[in-house]
Motif scaffolding. Sequence first.
Motif: not given
Length: 1109
Positions: A580-583, A818-822
């Motif tokens: 579920g990580i933004d590529y 993007g939508k990823n966490a730090w």
Amino acid sequence: MAPQKTSKLVTEEGNKDGYDNPGFDADNKKSAQKHGDKEQPKKHALPHNPFHKRKKVDFSINIDSGHIQLEPKDLFCELSVLKKMKGVEMEEWMETARWVKFEEVLEPGGKRWSKPRVATLSYKYLKELKEIIHDGVVILDLDGSDLLEVSDMLVYRLMKSQYHGLDLEKVIEVFLRKHHHPHEKRSKIRAPTVDVTAQQYTSSMRVPPSPSVRQRASSISSSFKSFRMTSDDEDTGHETDGVDRMGDSEWDYEPEFPDSPDVPPRQDSAERLEMEGKDVLGPVLKTEYKPNRNFLRKIPPGAEACNICVGEADFLSHPMFVLARLSSGVVLGDMTEVHLPSRFILFLLAPKGGQNVINYEEMGRVMGTLMSDEVFKEVAYKARSKHDIMLAIDEFLINSTLLPPSEWDPSIRIDPPQNVPAQTQRRKAAKTICNLDHQKHILPDDQHSDSEDEDEHARETGVSEEIMLSRTGKLFGGLVQDVKRKWSFYASDFKDALHVQCLGTFIFLYFAMLAANMTFGGLLGIATEQRMGNVENLLAAGSCGIVYVLFSGQPLSILGSTGPFLLFEGLFYSFCVENGIDYYPFRFWVGMWTCVILLVVVAFDFSAMVRYITKFTMESFAMLIAIIFVFDAFEKTFNILNEAPFKSHTAPPDAHLCDCVRRLNTSDVIISNIDNITADVNGVIKFDPSDVLKNANYSLYEELTHFHDVVVSGCDALGGQLEGAECYDHTKYKADVFLFSTWLFMGTFGIIMALKSFQRSGYLHSKVRSLLGDFAVPLAIAAMVTLDRLVDIETPKLKVPTEVKPSYDRSWIIDPMGKNAWWTIVAAILPALLVSILVFLAQQITSVIVNRKENKLKKGGGYHLDIFIVAIQIAVCSALGLPWMVAATVRSMSHVNSLKMTSECKAPGEKPTFLGVREQRVTGLLVYTVLGCSVLMSSFLNYIPMPILYGVFLYMGVSSLYDKEVVQRVLIMFMPQKYQPDYMFLRHVKTRRVHLFTIIQIVCFALLWVVKSINIISMAFPLMVLLMCVARKLMEHIFNMRELFWLDNLLPESKSKAKKAEEAKEMEMKQTEEAKQNGTTVSNGEAVTDTEDEKKMNEVVVGIESSRL
């Protein structure tokens, strides 16, 4: 008159010179009896001169400051023999053999030259020639500006030698006879070059001789008589040994013309020709000799000529030999086949008949072979006395190879070798034996190479590579050095591209790059679900390639998408989807961390670790990529069956293996009127739709001519269903597409290989062959595209994007988060380490392959600068969502191979030699520029069938495997030992040890292939490449340093140890040689003085041993 003790005195004076060689026949008293029946005439002595005592010549003393300053040049040697010509009373000179580098002899028909060959000589004639030269005259500074003056000076020199008792008027008349050459037309009458023999030719033309001609003959006769009278009045206590010492400053032998009214003063040759020849030979001298201009093109520029004249005369009682070296090159008219200045004249005139029959023409061949030998030629140029010439013959004999007469047929002609061995060791031996001190600037550059073994297999790359791979100890020190070094060649990187070969390379490389990038772009789109595709791949390749070519340290390397990066992108995308990580943002930070890691590598000169990438690792990695290209070429060709399958139908159309089935409808009048239609119990009928359509006169039947089209379409029109073994969907299968695609694939590969092989053949002119070889790939592509258009079969075509936009619905600039966490920023460090290892290894291994010593690069590379450019480009591509570009091994090797330069085969028999690579930046710049603009040319590029590009892939893979030593070692594993080629490593390493090394390398290669092929573990591929270096280090416990030297490169630590050992050995040999030169030998720390004979013998032994090192 002195008593007749000439032969004895010659031998004694030879011993006084220190010339004592066991190979020389000391019994010179009987030399006249060997060559004729008559007694030798008495020899008159020269006037007494206290400086006439001969000394041993030492070239190390003022060789360049004296009056002899001759630079050895290429020699064209020509052998002329006295023969009876048709329609001429007296014998004249006929050219029978010639040498540029190898021997050519005139075939028995006299109209055709033989194929160039390695000269095979008889030891008998070598020994006979040595004795004749010992008793002959050697003149080392003969003056003259034309043949007439040369003949004058030769006469006066001979009058001062032991030959002054001969009838020199007849000798010089023979010397000046007309010369014939095979290229001349026999029917054409040509006058002689000089006027001394004009009476012979004018009498045949019924033109009376002029008084000036008679006066000339009378003057020469008076000169002979006056000099004889002068010689008889002088002191006769010293005799000459037949050596003209004009080369030494102590003896001034300028000819003194007697004060005689009959001797005219010296005049310019043009004045004498005008004064003496124009009255009688006016109409004849207008027909000048025309040299062989066609053959002159095959002779190296700046070459000089050596004229060898051998004949027999009935007025001689013993052989007469003269070796004359002219002070300056002189064009001798018709004496030489080509218009070249002559530097040497070898004149041998022998008596006819005798007790022992000697073939003097064979002796002339010996002279020509000696003068065409590199080492002997250099000694002849620098010699100061006959003594040096004799020692040079000894050196030639020492290094000659004898063939057993019972095992060899002398009539067999030996073809010239592919590579002529270096003569460095022979020069060292000649320097030791002849005491020659050759200056480095006198010899050509290519003569300072090592011996054959060292030149081909020395692994030390010299100072330049040590600088490229050394750690400076300064921050970015290696990068600064690369920039400084490459800046000096920057302008030449563009000027050196002005050659037609670069045009062929550009066309070939463009299509290879286009096909590769389109293929990898398509696969990348599949692996990432069109997150990146063909558009991104083309833009990345074009933009990154242009920047890399303009600023990199090695512009011959080609950037592009590679298989390992394709695997990484696919696995990385799958990992992002599963977790579920933004590529795009995650890939952005992986690229940024990779850039930082690579910049650290550049800052601390970690590229110096490339020294640990030996040929073992380099060839395994390169072979893996090359085999991938070969495998993919066949795989993609066979994948055409998935898009265009074919189905064979062997049954005739009337076999009715496919019927139309439908339920009978009594109201259907069309079917009910057809005969032979029956229904089963359920009312289902089977019929041939073609019969229905034909009987019903449907217009559809006239439009459908193919049997299967009638069945399918007719059944559909009648509302039925197909049933039978031969029923199929006609839209699924495509006839002839796969078969024709295979023809295009193999045809492209076959044409390229044929044209490349044709380049090394003997057909057509060398320039035509070279041009065809350079344009082999463009010609093959053009021929196959034309064939595809003529046949007009729907083969799969190249699909180039028609517009520039992202393959996925996104903007060109990537959002870093993007939508990823730090924490994904920190987590990106781990995959960045793997990418950094992969980038470093792929880039540097490719650079090592391009920069290897066998390619003879002159400008060097830039390992630190290349990594710096690639690191910056990875960061930019990550921000734009473009694929990462790195050096592609196979494409880089193909680029280098297409730019290789070979020498033009000018000299007959000379094989083309590899000169190096055309190092420039233009081909890469053009390729990347046009590649980036390929979107604008999609309307034209879409006509190119993909099987043609697959054929180019196959050629790139196969050609990359050609010069791999691992391939050679694999092949010899299946050969019996007696059929194995003469590879250098087989000379120095046992065969079983070679096989063991090969097996270990194959195992490591197989592990690389397995790791690459299994998706689960393919991420570990970079680590496996590193383990190859570790495996190479462990092999030092299995093989010794000598075996690893010949089978692989030595590691840096091993090189330093070997270098120290070699320096110690050289120092020991130098001390031993100095001790021998000083007349002492080192024995248990004590110096023992040698005798004079032992000292001379040691000189010869040292020369022999140095030649065998």
